[in-house]
Design a protein around this motif. Structure first.
Motif, mmCIF file in Angstrom:
data_model
loop_
_atom_site.group_PDB
_atom_site.id
_atom_site.type_symbol
_atom_site.label_atom_id
_atom_site.label_comp_id
_atom_site.label_asym_id
_atom_site.label_seq_id
_atom_site.Cartn_x
_atom_site.Cartn_y
_atom_site.Cartn_z
ATOM 1 N N ASP A 19 -20.704 59.802 -56.066
ATOM 2 C CA ASP A 19 -22.037 59.061 -57.022
ATOM 3 C C ASP A 19 -22.793 60.022 -57.161
ATOM 4 N N LYS A 20 -22.786 61.321 -56.806
ATOM 5 C CA LYS A 20 -24.044 62.160 -57.143
ATOM 6 C C LYS A 20 -23.424 63.439 -58.254
ATOM 7 N N ILE A 21 -22.415 62.805 -59.071
ATOM 8 C CA ILE A 21 -21.974 63.252 -60.236
ATOM 9 C C ILE A 21 -22.638 62.984 -61.311
ATOM 10 N N LYS A 22 -23.544 63.537 -62.346
ATOM 11 C CA LYS A 22 -23.793 62.920 -63.359
ATOM 12 C C LYS A 22 -23.653 63.744 -64.722
ATOM 13 N N PHE A 23 -23.713 63.222 -65.797
ATOM 14 C CA PHE A 23 -23.484 63.902 -67.170
ATOM 15 C C PHE A 23 -24.184 63.191 -68.342
ATOM 16 N N ARG A 24 -24.370 63.944 -69.342
ATOM 17 C CA ARG A 24 -24.823 63.235 -70.626
ATOM 18 C C ARG A 24 -24.180 64.196 -71.733
ATOM 19 N N GLY A 25 -23.547 63.545 -72.507
ATOM 20 C CA GLY A 25 -23.069 64.592 -73.683
ATOM 21 C C GLY A 25 -22.717 63.613 -75.008
ATOM 22 N N PHE A 26 -22.314 64.768 -75.899
ATOM 23 C CA PHE A 26 -21.865 65.865 -75.826
ATOM 24 C C PHE A 26 -22.551 66.862 -76.829
ATOM 25 N N TYR A 27 -23.147 66.327 -77.870
ATOM 26 C CA TYR A 27 -23.533 67.190 -78.884
ATOM 27 C C TYR A 27 -25.170 66.993 -79.104
ATOM 28 N N SER A 28 -25.978 66.982 -78.268
ATOM 29 C CA SER A 28 -27.224 66.891 -78.273
ATOM 30 C C SER A 28 -27.949 68.037 -77.404
ATOM 31 N N TYR A 74 -18.381 69.871 -67.090
ATOM 32 C CA TYR A 74 -18.613 69.571 -68.360
ATOM 33 C C TYR A 74 -17.787 69.847 -69.290
ATOM 34 N N THR A 75 -16.987 70.806 -69.124
ATOM 35 C CA THR A 75 -16.117 71.257 -70.196
ATOM 36 C C THR A 75 -14.998 70.095 -69.977
ATOM 37 N N THR A 76 -14.638 69.754 -69.140
ATOM 38 C CA THR A 76 -13.403 68.934 -68.928
ATOM 39 C C THR A 76 -13.718 67.445 -69.345
ATOM 40 N N LEU A 77 -14.953 67.127 -69.062
ATOM 41 C CA LEU A 77 -15.531 65.832 -69.832
ATOM 42 C C LEU A 77 -15.490 66.069 -71.168
ATOM 43 N N GLU A 78 -15.991 66.900 -71.855
ATOM 44 C CA GLU A 78 -16.038 66.981 -73.310
ATOM 45 C C GLU A 78 -14.732 66.862 -73.657
ATOM 46 N N LYS A 79 -13.649 67.838 -73.170
ATOM 47 C CA LYS A 79 -12.368 67.608 -73.895
ATOM 48 C C LYS A 79 -11.732 66.315 -73.864
ATOM 49 N N GLN A 80 -11.889 65.447 -72.670
ATOM 50 C CA GLN A 80 -11.445 64.376 -72.672
ATOM 51 C C GLN A 80 -11.894 63.403 -73.453
ATOM 52 N N TYR A 81 -13.225 63.474 -73.804
ATOM 53 C CA TYR A 81 -14.084 62.518 -74.460
ATOM 54 C C TYR A 81 -13.557 62.737 -76.040
ATOM 55 N N GLU A 82 -13.410 64.093 -76.504
ATOM 56 C CA GLU A 82 -12.934 64.279 -77.588
ATOM 57 C C GLU A 82 -11.460 63.903 -77.800
#
Length: 230
Positions: free
Chosen positions: A57-66, A177-185
């Motif tokens: 619950d301490k993992i956070k992110f915002r993405g991906f192109y801004s 961050y990269t793994t999240l971005e690849k999965q989102y794409e």
């Protein structure tokens, strides 16, 4: 009463332009829920192999192109296990093909037994930045004392160790961050969206507009006007 007959089509029955419109309409189909959960679990498991206990619950992110997008995480670190795991590339027991640019810490080796034997009181942590994305680290070493003797000379080595941990944390955060971005794409790709559309048996009008709501309308019971007050 007016009756309208309208033909509805499966995705594969649409022409090329209609298929593209359908894909555009459902571009967010696979990301309108907590799609990142599996990626979080994978990251936590990988880190556990090298002595880093990530707090989910301490993992956070915002993405991906801004501008300002990024990720962060917090974790407790078993420093002796981390050092050994980095030297032995233990993370490959979980992810055999994964490469990381990790190196052994360039510190005086006499410091390591102090850590392993808990002579140095320490609670090393990786900490997610509170006001922005990214990570910082804290070795948690304050007083260094053994049998009444202070080890002032090791502070310089501990500074090196903290810098080493910072680099490890930043590499892992970029990986997250990269793994999240690849999965989102992938989830937003034509291939993934088409698969979800077919799995859900979605229907469309001839021009590719979603028609699922029209099918649902046909299943509603007609209103009995005789029983309604005017």
């Amino acid at each position: 009463m007016k009756r309208i007959t309208l033909k509805l089509y499966s995705f594969n029955e649409l022409d090329r332009d209609a298929k593209q419109k359908a894909l555009t309409t459902y571009r967010d189909l696979n990301v309108n829920f907590d799609w990142w959960d599996d990626e979080f679990e994978d990251f936590i498991e990988l880190c556990s192999y090298i002595g880093i206990a990530v707090i989910k619950d301490k993992i956070k992110f915002r993405g991906f192109y801004s501008q300002g997008d990024g990720s962060g995480f917090s974790a407790k670190v078993d420093m002796p296990k981390l050092i050994t795991a980095i030297e032995n590339q233990t993370w490959k027991d979980y992810a055999p093909m994964q490469e990381f640019p990790f190196t052994a810490p360039g510190i005086n080796r006499r410091v390591l037994p102090l850590l392993a034997k808990n002579i140095l009181p320490n609670e090393p942590q990786i900490i997610s930045r509170s006001q922005q994305y990214g990570v910082v680290v804290d070795l948690g070493v304050y007083v260094i004392n053994e049998n009444g003797r202070e080890h002032d000379n090791v502070f310089e080595e501990l500074d090196k160790l903290e810098e080493w941990l910072r680099k490890i944390a930043e590499v892992l955060n970029r990986y997250l961050y990269t793994t999240l971005e690849k999965q989102y794409e992938f989830l937003c790709s034509d291939t993934a969206i088409k698969e979800s559309i077919l799995n859900n048996d979605y229907l469309f009008t001839a021009d590719g507009r979603s028609a699922n709501y029209l099918e649902q309308l046909t299943k509603r019971k007609p209103i009995n006007l005789k029983n309604h007050d005017h």
